[in-house]
Scaffold this motif. Structure first.
Motif, mmCIF file in Angstrom:
data_model
loop_
_atom_site.group_PDB
_atom_site.id
_atom_site.type_symbol
_atom_site.label_atom_id
_atom_site.label_comp_id
_atom_site.label_asym_id
_atom_site.label_seq_id
_atom_site.Cartn_x
_atom_site.Cartn_y
_atom_site.Cartn_z
ATOM 1 N N SER A 18 0.854 -1.185 0.000
ATOM 2 C CA SER A 18 0.000 0.000 0.000
ATOM 3 C C SER A 18 0.890 1.235 0.000
ATOM 4 O O SER A 18 1.812 1.337 0.809
ATOM 5 C CB SER A 18 -0.906 0.019 1.238
ATOM 6 N N LEU A 19 0.598 2.139 -0.924
ATOM 7 C CA LEU A 19 1.385 3.367 -1.054
ATOM 8 C C LEU A 19 0.504 4.575 -0.786
ATOM 9 O O LEU A 19 -0.503 4.784 -1.458
ATOM 10 C CB LEU A 19 1.981 3.468 -2.460
ATOM 11 N N ASP A 20 0.885 5.361 0.213
ATOM 12 C CA ASP A 20 0.251 6.650 0.477
ATOM 13 C C ASP A 20 1.138 7.706 -0.166
ATOM 14 O O ASP A 20 2.283 7.889 0.250
ATOM 15 C CB ASP A 20 0.122 6.884 1.978
ATOM 16 N N SER A 21 0.612 8.387 -1.161
ATOM 17 C CA SER A 21 1.433 9.311 -1.944
ATOM 18 C C SER A 21 1.758 10.573 -1.153
ATOM 19 O O SER A 21 1.130 10.877 -0.130
ATOM 20 C CB SER A 21 0.713 9.690 -3.241
ATOM 21 N N GLY A 22 2.744 11.313 -1.635
ATOM 22 C CA GLY A 22 3.134 12.571 -1.004
ATOM 23 C C GLY A 22 3.981 13.386 -1.951
ATOM 24 O O GLY A 22 4.440 12.880 -2.985
ATOM 25 N N THR A 23 4.197 14.634 -1.613
ATOM 26 C CA THR A 23 4.939 15.545 -2.486
ATOM 27 C C THR A 23 6.339 15.845 -1.975
ATOM 28 O O THR A 23 7.138 16.458 -2.683
ATOM 29 C CB THR A 23 4.168 16.867 -2.629
ATOM 30 N N GLU A 24 6.650 15.430 -0.754
ATOM 31 C CA GLU A 24 7.961 15.725 -0.183
ATOM 32 C C GLU A 24 9.042 14.821 -0.795
ATOM 33 O O GLU A 24 8.745 13.766 -1.372
ATOM 34 C CB GLU A 24 7.940 15.541 1.333
ATOM 35 N N ALA A 25 10.300 15.224 -0.636
ATOM 36 C CA ALA A 25 11.423 14.491 -1.231
ATOM 37 C C ALA A 25 11.961 13.389 -0.328
ATOM 38 O O ALA A 25 12.900 12.696 -0.705
ATOM 39 C CB ALA A 25 12.545 15.460 -1.582
ATOM 40 N N THR A 26 11.364 13.216 0.845
ATOM 41 C CA THR A 26 11.738 12.123 1.745
ATOM 42 C C THR A 26 10.549 11.205 1.915
ATOM 43 O O THR A 26 9.423 11.665 2.155
ATOM 44 C CB THR A 26 12.178 12.659 3.118
ATOM 45 N N GLY A 27 10.780 9.912 1.765
ATOM 46 C CA GLY A 27 9.713 8.936 1.920
ATOM 47 C C GLY A 27 9.942 8.057 3.133
ATOM 48 O O GLY A 27 11.070 7.939 3.641
ATOM 49 N N LEU A 28 8.867 7.426 3.594
ATOM 50 C CA LEU A 28 8.925 6.529 4.748
ATOM 51 C C LEU A 28 8.608 5.111 4.297
ATOM 52 O O LEU A 28 7.586 4.874 3.640
ATOM 53 C CB LEU A 28 7.927 6.965 5.821
ATOM 54 N N LEU A 29 9.473 4.169 4.638
ATOM 55 C CA LEU A 29 9.227 2.751 4.409
ATOM 56 C C LEU A 29 8.913 2.106 5.746
ATOM 57 O O LEU A 29 9.739 2.125 6.657
ATOM 58 C CB LEU A 29 10.452 2.083 3.779
ATOM 59 N N ILE A 30 7.704 1.549 5.856
ATOM 60 C CA ILE A 30 7.303 0.861 7.079
ATOM 61 C C ILE A 30 7.468 -0.640 6.867
ATOM 62 O O ILE A 30 6.893 -1.204 5.934
ATOM 63 C CB ILE A 30 5.843 1.176 7.456
ATOM 64 N N VAL A 31 8.257 -1.269 7.728
ATOM 65 C CA VAL A 31 8.449 -2.715 7.690
ATOM 66 C C VAL A 31 7.688 -3.312 8.876
ATOM 67 O O VAL A 31 7.920 -2.923 10.019
ATOM 68 C CB VAL A 31 9.944 -3.079 7.764
ATOM 69 N N SER A 32 6.780 -4.231 8.599
ATOM 70 C CA SER A 32 5.962 -4.815 9.659
ATOM 71 C C SER A 32 6.769 -5.791 10.488
ATOM 72 O O SER A 32 7.617 -6.519 9.976
ATOM 73 C CB SER A 32 4.749 -5.536 9.064
ATOM 74 N N GLY A 33 6.477 -5.837 11.794
ATOM 75 C CA GLY A 33 7.154 -6.754 12.690
ATOM 76 C C GLY A 33 6.398 -8.053 12.857
ATOM 77 O O GLY A 33 5.195 -8.139 12.591
ATOM 78 N N GLY A 34 7.084 -9.087 13.291
ATOM 79 C CA GLY A 34 6.450 -10.385 13.497
ATOM 80 C C GLY A 34 5.846 -10.896 12.211
ATOM 81 O O GLY A 34 6.419 -10.745 11.127
ATOM 82 N N ASN A 35 4.676 -11.490 12.321
ATOM 83 C CA ASN A 35 3.951 -11.946 11.139
ATOM 84 C C ASN A 35 2.744 -11.059 10.876
ATOM 85 O O ASN A 35 1.731 -11.509 10.323
ATOM 86 C CB ASN A 35 3.517 -13.404 11.316
ATOM 87 N N GLU A 36 2.851 -9.800 11.271
ATOM 88 C CA GLU A 36 1.756 -8.861 11.045
ATOM 89 C C GLU A 36 1.657 -8.490 9.573
ATOM 90 O O GLU A 36 2.659 -8.407 8.868
ATOM 91 C CB GLU A 36 1.980 -7.586 11.860
ATOM 92 N N ILE A 37 0.435 -8.235 9.153
ATOM 93 C CA ILE A 37 0.228 -7.705 7.811
ATOM 94 C C ILE A 37 0.486 -6.205 7.840
ATOM 95 O O ILE A 37 0.667 -5.608 8.897
ATOM 96 C CB ILE A 37 -1.198 -8.000 7.308
ATOM 97 N N ARG A 38 0.508 -5.606 6.659
ATOM 98 C CA ARG A 38 0.897 -4.196 6.558
ATOM 99 C C ARG A 38 -0.090 -3.255 7.243
ATOM 100 O O ARG A 38 0.214 -2.080 7.452
ATOM 101 C CB ARG A 38 1.054 -3.802 5.089
ATOM 102 N N ALA A 39 -1.277 -3.738 7.590
ATOM 103 C CA ALA A 39 -2.239 -2.924 8.334
ATOM 104 C C ALA A 39 -2.053 -3.057 9.835
ATOM 105 O O ALA A 39 -2.644 -2.318 10.593
ATOM 106 C CB ALA A 39 -3.667 -3.316 7.964
ATOM 107 N N GLY A 40 -1.230 -3.986 10.292
ATOM 108 C CA GLY A 40 -1.071 -4.255 11.725
ATOM 109 C C GLY A 40 -0.206 -3.216 12.405
ATOM 110 O O GLY A 40 0.449 -2.436 11.757
ATOM 111 N N ALA A 41 -0.139 -3.167 13.746
ATOM 112 C CA ALA A 41 -0.980 -4.013 14.584
ATOM 113 C C ALA A 41 -2.351 -3.359 14.760
ATOM 114 O O ALA A 41 -2.450 -2.182 15.077
ATOM 115 C CB ALA A 41 -0.314 -4.155 15.966
ATOM 116 N N HIS A 42 -3.382 -4.183 14.501
ATOM 117 C CA HIS A 42 -4.764 -3.742 14.622
ATOM 118 C C HIS A 42 -5.028 -2.449 13.840
ATOM 119 O O HIS A 42 -5.731 -1.555 14.305
ATOM 120 C CB HIS A 42 -5.142 -3.561 16.089
ATOM 121 N N GLY A 43 -4.445 -2.349 12.652
ATOM 122 C CA GLY A 43 -4.662 -1.183 11.808
ATOM 123 C C GLY A 43 -3.772 -0.004 12.123
ATOM 124 O O GLY A 43 -3.835 1.022 11.455
#
Length: 273
Positions: A18-43
């Motif tokens: 899932s990509l949340d777009s933005g206009t800034e020149a720095t991006g954030l990569l979120i890596v999920s922990g454990g066996n959580e899905i990209r919406a975890g924990a609990h959204g």
């Protein structure tokens, strides 16, 4: 800002992202922990991505191979180098304005980022409650065994609480279990192998890196015990690694004060990158 769904190629498999777009020149990569899905924990990760994207910073989240909607075999966090590299490259391709990427991970995702982020080309790191706990060592057991220092820290908090005496007298606390716990806490042990690997990996991280701890969380206690040991003395003296603590037991920063604190730390890192 908009949120879109993607499939990222990774060694013959596909990562749901899932990509949340933005206009800034720095991006954030979120890596999920454990066996959580990209919406975890609990959204929580999806909500975090939305808050960061609202400030103009693009955010990418993904499911590791074998997790959620991603195909392939789950190789756990120690086998996630290919996923981190593929996701980093994808974020740069989809958001060509981005020239710096900050990696964020909680628990074993933090440890994975420290191990594999430099090869992927990540420019800065926020590592929350890094995982340094080894398996128990019992046959057919995958249950992690907290360090003695982490157990001591937890029991010291309980002993300082006046209510503990009342709970002991009223039977709410099992006295035999308490003695067993104190016996575990009395063990003297060396740092785990994975904590030593993490110690050696941290100085190789590009840019300024922050370690974020919910200091009453068991995983954070185990890391803090390693951090304060003689093995980490040189690392503690480093100016490139900073450690920030929050008086919270929320491992995933789920309650409102912890959530706000985490968001503030991420926004600060993104703006200063």
């Amino acid at each position: 800002m908009t949120r879109s769904f993607h499939r990222i190629a990774c060694e013959g498999e596909t990562l749901a992202a899932s990509l949340d777009s933005g206009t800034e020149a720095t991006g954030l990569l979120i890596v999920s922990g454990g066996n959580e899905i990209r919406a975890g924990a609990h959204g929580g990760m999806a909500q975090l991505a939305g808050r960061v994207s609202e400030q103009g910073f693009p955010v990418l989240r993904y499911d590791r191979r074998g997790i959620g909607e991603s195909s392939g075999e789950n190789r756990e966090f120690l086998g996630s180098a290919d996923e981190i590299a593929a996701a980093t490259q994808f974020l740069r391709q989809k958001q060509p304005r981005v020239n710096k990427i900050i990696g964020f991970g909680n628990c074993d995702a933090a440890t994975a980022l420290a191990f594999f982020g430099p090869a992927a080309g990540i420019d800065g790191y926020l590592l929350a409650n890094p995982w340094v706990i080894e398996a128990s060592g019992e046959p057919d057991s995958e249950k992690p065994l907290p360090s003695s220092a982490a157990i001591r820290s937890r029991y010291w908090d309980r002993i300082k609480n006046p209510r503990t005496i009342f709970d002991l007298l009223s039977g709410k606390i099992d006295f035999r279990k308490l003695l067993k716990g104190l016996k575990q806490a009395s063990r003297v042990e060396e740092n785990s192998a994975i904590s030593i690997q993490l110690r050696d990996a941290l100085p190789r991280l590009d840019g300024n890196s922050q370690i974020l701890l919910a200091k009453r969380d068991t995983t954070a206690r185990a890391f803090l015990a390693a951090w304060n040991s003689p093995d980490f003395a040189t690392l503690r003296a480093s100016t490139s690694i900073t450690l920030e603590t929050l008086d919270s037991a929320s491992h995933s920063f789920a309650d409102e004060p912890a959530r706000d604190w985490l968001t503030d730390k991420l926004m600060e890192a993104l703006r200063q990158a």
